[in-house]
Design a protein around this motif. Structure first.
Motif, PDB file in Angstrom:
ATOM      1  N   GLU A   1       0.838  -1.378   0.357  1.00 56.82           N
ATOM      2  CA  GLU A   1      -0.095  -0.498  -0.186  1.00 56.82           C
ATOM      3  C   GLU A   1       0.621   1.344  -0.172  1.00 56.82           C
ATOM      4  OE1 GLU A   1      -3.679   1.597   2.870  1.00 56.82           O
ATOM      5  OE2 GLU A   1      -2.586  -0.126   3.163  1.00 56.82           O
ATOM      6  N   ALA A   2       1.851   0.899   1.178  1.00 58.73           N
ATOM      7  CA  ALA A   2       2.599   2.276   0.424  1.00 58.73           C
ATOM      8  C   ALA A   2       3.573   2.556  -0.203  1.00 58.73           C
ATOM      9  CB  ALA A   2       4.032   2.373   1.616  1.00 58.73           C
ATOM     10  N   VAL A   3       3.883   1.332  -1.036  1.00 56.14           N
ATOM     11  CA  VAL A   3       4.582   1.714  -2.733  1.00 56.14           C
ATOM     12  C   VAL A   3       3.428   2.155  -3.759  1.00 56.14           C
ATOM     13  CG1 VAL A   3       5.594   0.036  -4.486  1.00 56.14           C
ATOM     14  CG2 VAL A   3       5.531  -0.088  -2.572  1.00 56.14           C
ATOM     15  N   VAL A   4       2.327   2.011  -3.361  1.00 58.02           N
ATOM     16  CA  VAL A   4       1.688   2.294  -4.314  1.00 58.02           C
ATOM     17  C   VAL A   4       1.052   3.625  -4.319  1.00 58.02           C
ATOM     18  CG1 VAL A   4      -1.042   1.946  -5.191  1.00 58.02           C
ATOM     19  CG2 VAL A   4       0.653  -0.174  -5.583  1.00 58.02           C
ATOM     20  N   GLY A   5       0.606   4.061  -2.800  1.00 57.67           N
ATOM     21  CA  GLY A   5       0.592   5.171  -2.670  1.00 57.67           C
ATOM     22  C   GLY A   5       1.969   6.965  -3.320  1.00 57.67           C
ATOM     23  N   ILE A   6       2.858   5.771  -2.645  1.00 55.94           N
ATOM     24  CA  ILE A   6       4.487   6.743  -3.940  1.00 55.94           C
ATOM     25  C   ILE A   6       4.086   6.667  -5.064  1.00 55.94           C
ATOM     26  CG2 ILE A   6       6.521   7.081  -3.535  1.00 55.94           C
ATOM     27  CD1 ILE A   6       6.794   5.693  -0.503  1.00 55.94           C
ATOM     28  N   ILE A   7       4.359   5.807  -6.152  1.00 54.02           N
ATOM     29  CA  ILE A   7       3.725   6.004  -7.115  1.00 54.02           C
ATOM     30  C   ILE A   7       2.692   6.783  -7.702  1.00 54.02           C
ATOM     31  CG2 ILE A   7       3.180   4.798  -9.236  1.00 54.02           C
ATOM     32  CD1 ILE A   7       4.843   1.976  -7.740  1.00 54.02           C
ATOM     33  N   CYS A   8       1.688   6.824  -7.035  1.00 56.56           N
ATOM     34  CA  CYS A   8       0.862   7.872  -7.157  1.00 56.56           C
ATOM     35  C   CYS A   8       1.096   9.226  -7.168  1.00 56.56           C
ATOM     36  CB  CYS A   8      -0.438   6.928  -6.770  1.00 56.56           C
ATOM     37  SG  CYS A   8      -1.387   5.771  -7.199  1.00 56.56           S
ATOM     38  N   VAL A   9       1.374   9.147  -6.285  1.00 55.66           N
ATOM     39  CA  VAL A   9       1.995  10.609  -5.803  1.00 55.66           C
ATOM     40  C   VAL A   9       3.360  11.336  -6.587  1.00 55.66           C
ATOM     41  CG1 VAL A   9       3.634  12.273  -3.713  1.00 55.66           C
ATOM     42  CG2 VAL A   9       1.263  10.090  -3.352  1.00 55.66           C
ATOM     43  N   ALA A  10       4.253  10.063  -7.138  1.00 56.21           N
ATOM     44  CA  ALA A  10       5.018  10.076  -7.964  1.00 56.21           C
ATOM     45  C   ALA A  10       4.536  10.647  -9.348  1.00 56.21           C
ATOM     46  CB  ALA A  10       6.179   9.318  -8.294  1.00 56.21           C
ATOM     47  N   ALA A  11       3.891   9.878  -9.489  1.00 58.34           N
ATOM     48  CA  ALA A  11       3.489   9.975 -11.447  1.00 58.34           C
ATOM     49  C   ALA A  11       2.330  11.402 -11.039  1.00 58.34           C
ATOM     50  CB  ALA A  11       2.458   9.277 -11.727  1.00 58.34           C
ATOM     51  N   THR A  12       1.428  11.780  -9.815  1.00 55.86           N
ATOM     52  CA  THR A  12       1.218  13.147 -10.014  1.00 55.86           C
ATOM     53  C   THR A  12       1.751  13.749 -10.647  1.00 55.86           C
ATOM     54  OG1 THR A  12      -1.500  11.890  -9.141  1.00 55.86           O
ATOM     55  CG2 THR A  12      -0.601  14.120  -9.498  1.00 55.86           C
ATOM     56  N   ALA A  13       2.498  13.984  -9.757  1.00 53.65           N
ATOM     57  CA  ALA A  13       3.810  15.183  -9.404  1.00 53.65           C
ATOM     58  C   ALA A  13       5.363  14.890 -10.545  1.00 53.65           C
ATOM     59  CB  ALA A  13       5.189  14.920  -8.474  1.00 53.65           C
ATOM     60  N   GLY A  14       5.310  14.055 -11.140  1.00 53.00           N
ATOM     61  CA  GLY A  14       5.680  14.325 -12.909  1.00 53.00           C
ATOM     62  C   GLY A  14       4.742  14.807 -13.877  1.00 53.00           C
ATOM     63  N   MET A  15       3.518  14.317 -13.879  1.00 56.26           N
ATOM     64  CA  MET A  15       2.123  15.398 -14.788  1.00 56.26           C
ATOM     65  C   MET A  15       2.342  16.608 -14.290  1.00 56.26           C
ATOM     66  SD  MET A  15      -0.723  12.512 -14.301  1.00 56.26           S
ATOM     67  CE  MET A  15      -0.591  11.790 -13.153  1.00 56.26           C
ATOM     68  N   GLY A  16       2.292  17.062 -13.188  1.00 61.62           N
ATOM     69  CA  GLY A  16       2.327  18.463 -13.294  1.00 61.62           C
ATOM     70  C   GLY A  16       3.451  18.970 -13.444  1.00 61.62           C
ATOM     71  N   LEU A  17       4.556  18.554 -13.298  1.00 55.00           N
ATOM     72  CA  LEU A  17       6.188  19.133 -13.686  1.00 55.00           C
ATOM     73  C   LEU A  17       5.996  19.087 -15.766  1.00 55.00           C
ATOM     74  CD1 LEU A  17       8.399  17.475 -11.048  1.00 55.00           C
ATOM     75  CD2 LEU A  17       7.809  20.347 -11.240  1.00 55.00           C
TER      76      LEU A  17
END
Length: 101
Positions: free
Chosen positions: A26-42
């Motif tokens: 669950e922690a890994v999936v959460g980190i991946i989702c946050v990283a993907a969202t941040a990457g799209m924003g950047l």
């Protein structure tokens, strides 16, 4: 006694966390989702006004090569005639009302 019961319900310091730990998956999936969202924003912020419609346009020659020849004209449908209004096997002339012959 009512005061004690009310304090147990609405006292924020008495809240209990029911989950003691978060699973690694669950922690890994959460980190991946946050990283993907941040990457799209950047990526969106980095694009600014760099859109060039010419890069995505299809040339007229390519469109002509891939087009299919289509017959736009279709023959009109025949007028429906009520079989009860026929005389001697031939349909009656349609009533055009106020239109001239």
């Amino acid at each position: 006694m009512v005061k004690n019961r009310k304090s147990r319900i609405f006292n924020p310091s008495k809240r209990r966390i029911l989950r003691k730990q978060i699973s690694a998956g669950e922690a890994v999936v959460g980190i991946i989702c946050v990283a993907a969202t941040a990457g799209m924003g950047l990526w969106i912020a980095a694009q600014e006004d760099q859109f060039d419609p010419g890069e995505r346009d299809i040339s007229i020659e390519v469109l002509r090569e891939q087009s299919v020849e289509d017959n736009l004209y279709q023959t009109p449908l025949k007028r429906w005639v009520d079989p009860a209004q026929t005389t001697s096997g031939r349909p009656m002339a349609p009533d055009l009302g106020s239109f001239p012959e």
